[in-house]
Scaffold this motif. Sequence first.
Motif, short mmCIF file in Angstrom:
data_model
loop_
_atom_site.label_atom_id
_atom_site.label_comp_id
_atom_site.label_asym_id
_atom_site.label_seq_id
_atom_site.Cartn_x
_atom_site.Cartn_y
_atom_site.Cartn_z
N LYS A 82 2.43 1.80 -3.34
CA LYS A 82 1.44 2.32 -4.31
C LYS A 82 1.24 3.82 -4.12
O LYS A 82 1.09 4.56 -5.11
CB LYS A 82 0.11 1.58 -4.15
CG LYS A 82 0.10 0.24 -4.85
CD LYS A 82 -1.19 -0.52 -4.59
CE LYS A 82 -1.05 -1.96 -5.03
NZ LYS A 82 -2.13 -2.81 -4.47
N LYS A 83 1.21 4.22 -2.84
CA LYS A 83 1.05 5.65 -2.56
C LYS A 83 2.25 6.43 -3.10
O LYS A 83 2.10 7.51 -3.69
CB LYS A 83 0.90 5.90 -1.06
CG LYS A 83 -0.54 5.71 -0.59
CD LYS A 83 -0.65 5.90 0.90
CE LYS A 83 -2.06 5.54 1.36
NZ LYS A 83 -2.07 5.14 2.77
N ASP A 104 0.83 -1.19 0.00
CA ASP A 104 0.00 0.00 0.00
C ASP A 104 0.88 1.26 0.00
O ASP A 104 0.62 2.22 -0.74
CB ASP A 104 -0.90 -0.03 1.24
CG ASP A 104 -2.12 0.85 1.05
OD1 ASP A 104 -2.65 0.86 -0.08
OD2 ASP A 104 -2.50 1.55 2.00
#
Length: 243
Positions: free
Chosen positions: A97-98, A94
Amino acid sequence: MIELLELQKLDLRIAALKENEREMPKQKDKYAIRRKRLEEEIKNSEERCKRLLLEQRECNGDIEARQAQIAKYDEQLYTVKKNEEYKALLHEMDLLKKQIAVKEERVITLMIEHDEAKAAFEADKERIEGEMRVLDEECAKIDEELQELKAERKALVKSRPPVAEKVEKPLLAKYERIRKVRTPAVVPMKEEVCGGCFMAVRPQIVNEIIANDKTHTCQHCGRLLYHPGNIGDAAASAAIEST
Ligand SMILES: [Zn+2]
């Protein structure tokens, strides 16, 4: 005296040409400095484009690396046993991805900036190349003029000996001596005043100069003096013009 004035006219012209030959290359130096500045300006403009492209490439490289890492984590998801490890991997993915999203946004900004920088560079290039062409033309003109000046001076120098020969030897010697320190060396006496230093000439000498039986130098500046009325109109105006 007329012969000497002829010679002086020639010498003054030669001196003026020499002075021009000395001064004109200075203008070329100025142009060279201007040219260098323009070259720097265009280089800076181009480098800005390159920098923006480079950063774009770096961002894309970062994105690819993180995508590869995500793919790796994605495979690991199938092999981990513990729920905590699974969660930790998901959290890492996550996070990556950010980071990718941030980088992608930066890439878009960079693309826009690069487009603008490139347009500015193209415009700069056209303008600067135009200015440089003008500078080159000016320099070429100066070179051409310099050649002409040199040719004219050489011709005048060549024509000098016969002109000098017409002047009486002692007068010529005097003139040569004076012109090393005073230019012009021969000046008209106007209203009993030396045309070189504007100091009064002694009355006795004024009379002798007007009588034209002897040459005199100004007792203040040492220049040779003549009475314009003693030489022909044409010679007088030519002499005055050259002083
Ligand atoms: Zn004087």
